[in-house]
Scaffold this active site. Structure first.
Site, PDB file in Angstrom:
ATOM      1  N   HIS A 141      60.866 100.380 133.075  1.00 19.13           N
ATOM      2  CA  HIS A 141      59.453 100.252 132.685  1.00 19.13           C
ATOM      3  C   HIS A 141      59.027 101.408 131.768  1.00 19.13           C
ATOM      4  O   HIS A 141      57.844 101.725 131.665  1.00 19.13           O
ATOM      5  CB  HIS A 141      58.534 100.216 133.913  1.00 19.13           C
ATOM      6  CG  HIS A 141      58.894  99.166 134.916  1.00 19.13           C
ATOM      7  ND1 HIS A 141      58.482  97.855 134.802  1.00 19.13           N
ATOM      8  CD2 HIS A 141      59.667  99.232 136.031  1.00 19.13           C
ATOM      9  CE1 HIS A 141      58.971  97.157 135.825  1.00 19.13           C
ATOM     10  NE2 HIS A 141      59.689  97.964 136.571  1.00 19.13           N
ATOM     11  N   SER A 262      57.465 109.473 104.355  1.00 19.08           N
ATOM     12  CA  SER A 262      56.080 109.033 104.235  1.00 19.08           C
ATOM     13  C   SER A 262      55.530 109.466 102.897  1.00 19.08           C
ATOM     14  O   SER A 262      55.836 110.561 102.415  1.00 19.08           O
ATOM     15  CB  SER A 262      55.238 109.633 105.374  1.00 19.08           C
ATOM     16  OG  SER A 262      53.859 109.488 105.127  1.00 19.08           O
TER      17      SER A 262
END
Length: 395
Positions: A141, A262
């Protein structure tokens, strides 16, 4: 498929020239069988083979006029080969050529994909062996669970792609059939021995019972397998993406010297290749539903499947080929940080050993429920106060 995600070897399989070349191979194999059975004059195949030329542009020109691809193809061959070409396609229907050809193209593509998977398996195995004893945290999880090794993590993918290899081998076998049975599959105007001969010649199996087309459940299995492989690629890609997050940073995609992450933030190094694989997996899976829907054709055949297969045939195979090779390259160049893995392992200050502690308590005579409750209370205290589990239980 767009060139950005296309490799040359598999692209050639789906180009017009290869398709028409396979059509000619099928027609000549059928004619060869008919010669042997004395259905057509001897020497036809030799003459046609020596004169026939594949001219994709000419075939398309004729098709614009006649609105039928097989007729356009045969007309083009006749223009070069002469009157002997009139014996081609005797007793056959278009689907005999189209379906047998499509299966050959899928078989050709499947072999490339199998080779891709073999290379990927080698890369995964290399990382698994190298990091057999590299400790890292196992997560469920997304939450820290118990220690594992990075090698074990890699082995889960290794076994998954071994299964994918077997699935693909089975699907290639399933799709490797040939139908030369004439209109609606009754052999009314063609000898069944022609089909047997063509199947042997092209290294295919005989379709036991066909309508006018080869049953599409075979193709549905093939494309479903491609979809499963794509999902396995995505599972691997998502794992890499998670492990490269700044807060985790246990692995990292290779970042070239001149690479930019970026346009706005010079510090960024993003897992763009893994993200790309997630997107490509979606594209491959999108071909599965149309392939399943192609199974239900009207009566002995319709052509609702045709436009679908002209799209998904090249797209699914070419995209998956690119994706498997890209994943292999990611693995071969991936940067792994064992020290960061160990650091992350200790973030929870011993809480990952809660199960072991609980089981030890049961050895003293406590019930499992009592042991669980006791350890959980210690764990909650550690979480709340940022304490070390072993210090708490010894205090």
């Amino acid at each position: 498929m767009i060139e950005r995600y296309t490799r040359k070897e598999i692209k050639k399989i789906w180009e017009d020239y290869n398709r028409y070349s396979i059509w000619l191979e099928i027609e000549l194999a059928a004619a060869e069988a008919m010669e042997k059975l004395k259905i057509i004059p001897k020497g036809v195949v030799k003459k046609v083979k020596s004169k026939a030329k594949i001219n994709p542009k000419r075939i398309l020109q004729i098709e614009e006029r006649v609105k039928h691809d097989i007729i356009a193809f045969l007309t083009s061959i006749t223009e070069k080969a002469g009157s002997e070409a009139r014996y081609l396609h005797k007793g056959m229907t278009s689907s005999d050529v189209l379906d047998t050809c499509f299966n050959i193209q899928l078989k050709q593509s499947g072999k490339i994909l199998l080779n891709d998977i073999n290379n990927l398996l080698q890369s995964i195995k290399k990382q698994a062996v190298k990091h057999k004893y590299t400790l890292c945290i196992g997560r469920s999880h997304g939450i820290h669970a118990e220690p594992i090794t990075f090698g074990l993590k890699m082995l889960t993918f290794y076994q998954e792609f071994l299964r994918n290899k077997r699935r693909l081998e089975n699907s290639i076998e399933e799709i490797s059939t040939c139908a030369i049975s004439g209109a609606v599959g009754t052999f009314a105007n063609i000898d069944p021995r022609v089909e047997s001969y063509v199947a042997r010649k092209l290294k295919l199996n005989i379709e036991p019972v066909s309508t006018q087309v080869i049953p599409r459940d075979r193709h549905a299995q093939f494309f479903s397998t491609l979809g499963i492989i794509a999902s396995s690629i995505e599972r691997f890609a998502v794992e890499i993406r998670h492990l490269q997050r700044t807060e985790v940073l246990e692995v990292e995609e290779f970042f070239g010297k001149d690479q930019k992450g970026s346009s706005a933030m010079p510090h960024k190094k993003n897992p763009i290749l893994s993200e790309n694989l997630t997107g490509l997996a979606r594209m491959v899976r999108s071909t599965v539903t149309p392939a399943l829907e192609n199974i239900a054709l009207w009566h002995e055949r319709d052509i609702s499947h045709s436009s679908v297969e002209r799209n998904i045939g090249p797209d699914a195979n070419i995209t998956l080929d690119f994706a498997i090779v890209r994943l292999t390259n990611i693995l071969d160049n991936m940067i792994i940080y064992p020290k960061k893995m160990l650091e992350n392992l200790n973030i929870t200050k011993g809480l990952i050993f809660s199960q072991e502690l609980m089981l030890e308590l049961t050895k003293t005579g406590l019930t499992r429920e009592k042991s669980y409750k006791m350890v959980q209370s210690y764990a909650k205290k550690c979480f709340a106060e940022d304490l070390d589990l072993f210090n708490v239980i010894h205090s």
